[in-house]
Design a protein around this motif. Structure first.
Motif, mmCIF file in Angstrom:
data_model
loop_
_atom_site.group_PDB
_atom_site.id
_atom_site.type_symbol
_atom_site.label_atom_id
_atom_site.label_comp_id
_atom_site.label_asym_id
_atom_site.label_seq_id
_atom_site.Cartn_x
_atom_site.Cartn_y
_atom_site.Cartn_z
ATOM 1 N N ILE A 176 17.113 -3.817 -7.631
ATOM 2 C CA ILE A 176 17.711 -2.378 -7.531
ATOM 3 C C ILE A 176 18.641 -2.097 -8.617
ATOM 4 O O ILE A 176 18.854 -1.217 -9.365
ATOM 5 N N VAL A 177 19.655 -3.304 -8.721
ATOM 6 C CA VAL A 177 20.680 -3.283 -9.850
ATOM 7 C C VAL A 177 20.028 -2.926 -11.163
ATOM 8 O O VAL A 177 20.385 -2.155 -11.811
ATOM 9 N N PHE A 178 18.920 -3.681 -11.513
ATOM 10 C CA PHE A 178 18.462 -3.371 -12.760
ATOM 11 C C PHE A 178 17.949 -1.967 -13.150
ATOM 12 O O PHE A 178 18.179 -1.639 -14.213
ATOM 13 N N ASN A 179 17.398 -1.569 -11.912
ATOM 14 C CA ASN A 179 16.679 -0.212 -11.960
ATOM 15 C C ASN A 179 17.929 0.799 -12.261
ATOM 16 O O ASN A 179 17.759 1.638 -13.174
ATOM 17 N N PRO A 230 15.777 -3.423 -18.684
ATOM 18 C CA PRO A 230 14.377 -3.470 -18.377
ATOM 19 C C PRO A 230 14.180 -4.662 -17.465
ATOM 20 O O PRO A 230 14.937 -5.953 -17.316
ATOM 21 N N ILE A 231 12.999 -4.603 -16.610
ATOM 22 C CA ILE A 231 12.826 -5.638 -15.613
ATOM 23 C C ILE A 231 11.611 -6.549 -16.085
ATOM 24 O O ILE A 231 10.441 -6.381 -16.109
ATOM 25 N N LEU A 249 15.919 -11.579 -0.797
ATOM 26 C CA LEU A 249 17.333 -10.430 -0.876
ATOM 27 C C LEU A 249 17.710 -10.484 -2.421
ATOM 28 O O LEU A 249 17.961 -9.406 -2.660
ATOM 29 N N VAL A 250 18.142 -11.457 -2.943
ATOM 30 C CA VAL A 250 18.551 -11.856 -4.256
ATOM 31 C C VAL A 250 17.590 -10.978 -5.132
ATOM 32 O O VAL A 250 18.246 -10.240 -5.934
ATOM 33 N N SER A 251 16.370 -11.407 -4.868
ATOM 34 C CA SER A 251 15.478 -10.830 -5.753
ATOM 35 C C SER A 251 15.343 -9.111 -5.567
ATOM 36 O O SER A 251 15.435 -8.379 -6.793
ATOM 37 N N LEU A 252 15.533 -8.754 -4.534
ATOM 38 C CA LEU A 252 15.511 -7.500 -4.210
ATOM 39 C C LEU A 252 16.491 -6.650 -4.910
ATOM 40 O O LEU A 252 16.535 -5.717 -5.674
ATOM 41 N N GLY A 253 17.738 -7.387 -4.487
ATOM 42 C CA GLY A 253 19.133 -6.762 -5.066
ATOM 43 C C GLY A 253 19.138 -6.615 -6.294
ATOM 44 O O GLY A 253 19.475 -5.673 -7.309
ATOM 45 N N LEU A 254 18.735 -7.632 -7.360
ATOM 46 C CA LEU A 254 18.588 -7.768 -8.652
ATOM 47 C C LEU A 254 17.692 -6.665 -9.174
ATOM 48 O O LEU A 254 18.248 -5.646 -9.944
ATOM 49 N N SER A 290 9.821 -13.333 -7.693
ATOM 50 C CA SER A 290 8.673 -12.578 -7.072
ATOM 51 C C SER A 290 8.857 -11.144 -7.396
ATOM 52 O O SER A 290 7.898 -10.400 -7.672
ATOM 53 N N LEU A 291 10.023 -10.474 -7.179
ATOM 54 C CA LEU A 291 10.162 -8.907 -7.622
ATOM 55 C C LEU A 291 10.682 -8.547 -8.520
ATOM 56 O O LEU A 291 10.826 -7.459 -9.015
ATOM 57 N N ILE A 292 11.121 -9.720 -9.604
ATOM 58 C CA ILE A 292 11.712 -9.084 -10.793
ATOM 59 C C ILE A 292 11.252 -9.645 -11.863
ATOM 60 O O ILE A 292 11.730 -9.801 -13.133
ATOM 61 N N SER A 293 9.895 -10.088 -12.101
ATOM 62 C CA SER A 293 9.445 -10.765 -13.240
ATOM 63 C C SER A 293 8.688 -9.685 -14.161
ATOM 64 O O SER A 293 8.193 -9.846 -15.083
ATOM 65 N N GLY A 294 8.885 -8.321 -13.551
ATOM 66 C CA GLY A 294 8.240 -7.160 -14.342
ATOM 67 C C GLY A 294 6.717 -7.224 -14.386
ATOM 68 O O GLY A 294 6.235 -7.883 -13.463
ATOM 69 N N GLU A 295 6.024 -6.774 -15.390
ATOM 70 C CA GLU A 295 4.483 -7.036 -15.114
ATOM 71 C C GLU A 295 3.916 -8.100 -15.717
ATOM 72 O O GLU A 295 2.706 -8.289 -15.454
#
Lengths: 399, 284
Positions: free
Chosen positions: B138-141, B146-147, B131-136, B226-231
């Motif tokens: 969303i916030v960065f978006n 840049p993610i 959830l932390v990953s997901l939330g971050l 997992s969800l916020i390391s970009g490409e």
């Protein structure tokens, strides 16, 4: 600490080298004054309205049970505790808002707080470095201080490699080397064993006298306070109870608290029945009605008849005699006497302590006699005796 | 004293051994087996012969797969992923140490809102990582930031390392005798001098520990990243990606190498801490 070092110190062989420091320190001594100082921690009042003057160059002990506020007072003078209201003056300077680093005071902590990552030498040198003193002078002054406390050979040691007594000396040296105007000592002897404590007591007093510095010490040990101080300050519940010389306080405790705290005093509580001037002394003779015992006479200053008060008699100022004793049956006016049974006899060395129980009320009493004098009598545990004391030796305690 | 107790207990053992005397060592043995068994299996399999498979039996012994890690890969890129993780871990280590030491210093005194901050910090540990990953993300978006592994993933890792480091520093400063600082100030030291000359040397070995913890937490962090390391992937993400594609023992070899790296790092840190402590010879 080696015996040699101790001897050097005691014989004053180092006094010659110490004269320079001595002059520097004596000049620096300052008086300390607290004016209506109060310290509150939230809703809790730790120190309440304390007004106290400590003369320059005197040795003052703050005495009291734990939690009485004595350490807080010390820390407020040192600048480690903020003052809620009132003023603290050192010399002529109001120091309320001056940080500890700039107060020109020094504190010896109960735990000594020697920096464990530095050597003894570095510990002592630290304060001089902070004052930007040249390396050459630092070297000379640290050397002098180490010599003064008789530990010159330990400069390279870490503080953890020192005994308790040695740590204590190094802490003292570290505090003195910056030539503070006031030296504060927080229970400096409490971590030492009994013999060393008595020895260090003598030494502290000697160093204080030699340098003529202002020493303020916190202790809960009556004997320590009495033997060290020019002036003893007894505190309880954040207030001053009595400020007096040790001799004065021993003779005339000002309150029940002080009388109790000095230990061993026999205290009787009762109601003031009669109060009359005692010609020649300027004091009053007060008759106190003690429940179950009757009237006890003591000397003090006028109080309203009917008020509740107490009187105190020192255990060494009573006379003991077998009961009944026909010779002294005749009651003299205003002389106090009660009947008691000996519970136990404790020979503690120079002094023999006798615990007794008052016959009618069961109140526990203490009688003390030099052992040599006691041995001439022939009292046994369980024996009934009469205790007598004059009203002149009995101190009236209004509160 | 300890010896006496030992001989006392061993003599009483001779008389009668209770069931727990057998059960407890057995249980502990199982514990160790489960703890290190898998790691040992991976370790062994990474030395498979060139013909070897992802599973036992061993077909010969070679450094083939170990070398393969450093060679060009069909899928994935170990080396740059490792570099990324290393750099990220080191950044996290520095930031974690600086912030947690400062927080530790601040929390020695109660201040307005200190309780709130304390509980907010700690509670971030019990929020599910994903959830932390997901939330971050969303916030960065939302903020148009840049993610990347060095931006969003860095923040994600901090949400993991800071609360731990903070708790440890609280413990360290809880045991720290304030008289040391008072003594330093008393002797005329400024706050800055007091910190660098007295406080820091005394907490240095613990600070190394906190730094090490920050690094290792970041180095093998997976879910939050997992969800916020970009490409581009961090090392754990890269390894995970490979489990689905790579079918050779090179995967195990990589595991072995990273484990060895971690152990070396721990060894270095322990050595440094020991050296420091020796130097300090802390009293009590």
């Amino acid at each position: 600490m080696t015996i040699d070092a101790r001897k050097t110190l005691v014989n004053g062989a180092t006094a010659v080298q110490a004269t320079d420091i001595q002059h520097a320190l004596a000049n620096a001594a300052a008086w300390v004054s607290l004016r209506q100082v109060t310290k509150k921690y939230g809703p809790v009042t730790a120190v309440e309205n304390v007004t106290l003057d400590i003369p320059a160059g005197s040795y003052c002990c703050l005495l009291g049970p734990s939690g009485c506020g004595k350490t807080t007072v010390l820390r407020m003078i040192a600048g480690h505790e903020e003052i809620t209201s009132g003023d603290v003056l050192i010399g002529d300077r109001r120091v309320n808002n001056i940080p500890a680093a700039k107060r020109n005071t020094s504190m010896m902590f109960q735990s000594y707080a020697l920096f464990p990552h530095m050597t003894v030498w570095q510990n002592i040198e630290f304060g001089l470095e902070m004052q930007n003193i040249s390396a050459q002078e630092r070297k000379a002054r640290v050397g002098e201080m180490l010599e003064l406390v008789g530990l010159s050979h330990l400069g390279d040691r870490k503080s953890s490699q020192l005994s308790g007594g040695q740590q204590q000396r190094i802490a003292l040296a570290r505090s003195l080397v910056t030539r503070p105007q006031v030296l504060m000592l927080d229970e400096p002897l409490s971590a030492l064993d009994e013999n060393l404590r008595v020895q260090m007591r003598t030494e502290l007093r000697r160093i204080q006298k030699q340098f003529g510095m202002t020493f303020v010490q916190v202790t809960h040990h009556t004997e320590e306070a009495f033997s060290l101080s020019d002036r003893v300050v007894v505190m309880s519940q954040g207030r001053l109870d009595q400020v007096a010389t040790p001799a004065e306080m021993f003779r005339l405790p000002a309150s029940q608290f002080v009388a109790k705290f000095m230990g061993d005093n026999n205290i009787f509580q009762g109601k003031v029945l009669h109060c009359a001037p005692d010609p020649g002394t300027g004091m009053d003779v007060i008759e106190l009605g003690v429940e179950g015992i009757g009237s006890l006479y003591s000397r003090g200053y006028a109080v309203p008849v009917g008020s509740m008060a107490a009187c105190s008699i020192r255990p060494d100022l009573m006379q003991i005699e077998p009961y009944p004793n026909a010779a002294s049956e005749k009651p003299t006016p205003r002389a106090n006497h009660i009947t008691a049974r000996i519970v136990s006899i404790e020979m503690t060395g120079y002094v023999t302590r006798v615990v007794l129980m008052e016959e009618k009320t069961g109140k526990e009493l203490l009688y003390k006699s030099p052992t040599t004098a006691w041995e001439t009598g022939s009292y046994a545990e369980g024996q009934l005796v009469t205790l007598r004391w004059s009203e002149g030796n009995c101190v009236f305690l209004p509160h | 004293m300890a010896q006496a107790t030992q001989s006392l207990s061993s003599s009483s053992e001779k008389k009668k051994r209770s069931l727990s005397d057998y059960l407890l060592p057995g249980f502990f043995g199982l514990f160790v087996l489960f703890l290190y068994g898998p790691m040992f299996a991976v370790f062994l399999l990474s030395f498979q012969g060139p013909e070897g498979q992802l599973f036992f039996p061993m077909r010969g012994f070679s450094f083939h797969w170990i070398m393969a890690v450093f060679g060009p890969q069909r899928v994935g890129d170990f080396v740059t992923a490792f570099q990324r993780s290393l750099l990220l871990g080191l950044s996290i280590m520095v930031i974690t140490v600086v912030l947690s030491v400062m927080a530790g210093l601040a929390f020695r005194y109660r201040f307005r809102g200190s309780n709130l901050i304390f509980y907010l910090t700690i509670s971030s540990l019990i929020v599910p990582s994903i959830l932390v990953s997901l939330g971050l993300g969303i916030v960065f978006n939302l903020l148009n930031l840049p993610i990347q592994w060095y931006s969003s993933a860095l923040v994600g890792h901090l949400t993991w390392t800071l609360p731990f480091a903070f708790l440890i520093m609280l413990g360290i400063f809880g045991r720290f005798n304030p008289a040391y600082e008072e003594a330093a100030r008393d002797l005329g030291a400024s706050d800055r001098t007091t910190f660098w000359r007295v406080v820091f040397p005394l907490i240095a070995s613990s600070v190394i520990g906190v730094g090490l913890l920050g690094f290792t937490l970041s180095y093998d962090e997976f879910t939050r990243t997992s969800l916020i390391s970009g490409e581009t992937n961090t090392l754990p993400l890269e390894i995970f990606g490979m489990t689905t594609n790579v079918t050779s023992p090179a995967l195990y070899a990589l595991g072995t190498l990273t484990t060895i790296f971690s152990f070396v790092l721990i060894g270095v840190a322990l050595f440094a801490m020991q050296k420091l402590e020796q130097k300090q010879k802390q009293a009590k």
